[in-house]
Write a protein that holds these residues in place. Sequence first.
Motif, PDB file in Angstrom:
ATOM      1  N   GLY A 186       0.685  -0.893   0.167  1.00 15.88           N
ATOM      2  CA  GLY A 186      -0.013  -0.162  -0.126  1.00 15.88           C
ATOM      3  C   GLY A 186       1.079   1.069  -0.339  1.00 15.88           C
ATOM      4  N   GLU A 187      -0.186   1.894   0.155  1.00 19.15           N
ATOM      5  CA  GLU A 187       0.853   3.638   0.413  1.00 19.15           C
ATOM      6  C   GLU A 187      -0.073   4.651   0.524  1.00 19.15           C
ATOM      7  N   LEU A 188       0.863   5.691   1.431  1.00 20.83           N
ATOM      8  CA  LEU A 188       0.302   7.059   1.678  1.00 20.83           C
ATOM      9  C   LEU A 188       0.838   8.268   0.941  1.00 20.83           C
ATOM     10  N   SER A 198     -13.427  -6.925   6.135  1.00 15.13           N
ATOM     11  CA  SER A 198     -11.694  -7.601   6.288  1.00 15.13           C
ATOM     12  C   SER A 198     -11.952  -9.215   5.598  1.00 15.13           C
ATOM     13  N   GLY A 199     -13.272  -9.559   5.945  1.00 18.33           N
ATOM     14  CA  GLY A 199     -12.982 -11.252   5.678  1.00 18.33           C
ATOM     15  C   GLY A 199     -13.702 -10.885   4.045  1.00 18.33           C
ATOM     16  N   MET A 224      -7.945   0.435   4.382  1.00 23.73           N
ATOM     17  CA  MET A 224      -7.032   1.060   3.046  1.00 23.73           C
ATOM     18  C   MET A 224      -8.838   1.023   2.705  1.00 23.73           C
ATOM     19  N   GLY A 225      -9.668  -0.192   2.901  1.00 24.64           N
ATOM     20  CA  GLY A 225     -10.645   0.581   2.607  1.00 24.64           C
ATOM     21  C   GLY A 225     -11.049  -0.612   0.791  1.00 24.64           C
ATOM     22  N   ARG A 251     -15.171  -0.722  -1.489  1.00 28.80           N
ATOM     23  CA  ARG A 251     -14.822  -0.331  -2.451  1.00 28.80           C
ATOM     24  C   ARG A 251     -15.539  -1.307  -3.686  1.00 28.80           C
ATOM     25  N   ASN A 252     -14.546  -2.288  -4.120  1.00 24.29           N
ATOM     26  CA  ASN A 252     -14.250  -3.001  -4.711  1.00 24.29           C
ATOM     27  C   ASN A 252     -16.037  -4.014  -4.843  1.00 24.29           C
ATOM     28  N   ALA A 253     -16.979  -4.350  -3.170  1.00 25.51           N
ATOM     29  CA  ALA A 253     -17.780  -4.857  -3.420  1.00 25.51           C
ATOM     30  C   ALA A 253     -18.576  -3.865  -3.500  1.00 25.51           C
TER      31      ALA A 253
END
Length: 356
Positions: free
Chosen positions: A46-48, A329-330, A338-339, A343-345
């Motif tokens: 990931g990144e920030l 998270s599951g 990160m979400g 977002r994908n769902a």
Amino acid sequence: LLRQILDHWFESEPLKATLATDAVIGAMASPYTPGSGYVLLHHVMGELEGQQGAWGYVAGGMGALSQAIARSAAAHGAHIFAEKAVCHVLLGRDGQAQGVALQDGTEVKSKLVLSNASPQITFLELTAQEQLPKDFVQQIQQVDTRSPVTKINVAVDRLPSFLAAPNTRDGRPLPHHQCSIHLNCESTHLLHQAFTEATHGQPSSRPMIELCIPSALDTGLAPEGCHVVSLFTQYTPSVLAGGHSWDEQARNAYADTVFDCIEAYAPGFKASVIGRDILTPPDLERIFGLPGGNIFHGGMSLDQLYFARPAPSYSGYRSPIPGLYLCGSGAHPGGGVMGAAGRNAAKVALEDFKHL
């Protein structure tokens, strides 16, 4: 193996052990456990703000992040009901999700339901079992949710002063106070020893400690001169040897072990403590709904990732119940702030909504 990866790239044992903490964090695994290398990758890919693998503190505490998301959702027309426990998912005669029922009897109707709860709560507690395929229920029941984590929140009346880098006379935070401080991480073998003790039902005698002082950056979190210290520790089993539970005596005994370790690195730490909150794996499950106390809603092992998260054939956020989606998270790609799963769902749910 993580150990093989670290040995290939690095020479310094303390550096390897410090990097290894991100490979075993939240996992009942050691640096010698097959597949542990992925969890390290998960944390560094990931990144920030454009900086790869970087982390940051949320101003105002982690709750401020939830509040920011809530304000954004409300600005787009969302209605948020806090402290309203869901009893079960409402299903129509055709087996389609039609909303949720609250514990106070209120029914909230909707065409789609997205659950941020764990797969275990979503499908084993909130969904009628007869509406789910038996093999799917069995797969959810078999998800490995073991957690080694005990979280300790501490209030102190002065900034910890470490032997390796003592405080200045003015007591102001130094650069290392504003970072993650890893203790008992001089070697990967120490981490493995701590893990081994927990597998035998014993809290680690020299636990892995990740110490953060968010008030060193965010002064509003504590009164002037005081600080809050966040301790993320491993390894602690959910059930103690002999089937014993985590009572107050066991909680405090383990916390004392952690504080003794910190004292060895920062003399005077124990005397500075004015309050502490100890959250063992059963506490994390009871308070936050984390199965087994697992911060990722299930182990991030290779057999529980990608196409197998949360179960084979159900990694695309849809569930056996039409209109019911898993977005926490599951679901793929797993835990972390990160979400991505949400977002994908949401994208999948919106696509389905167009065809209703």
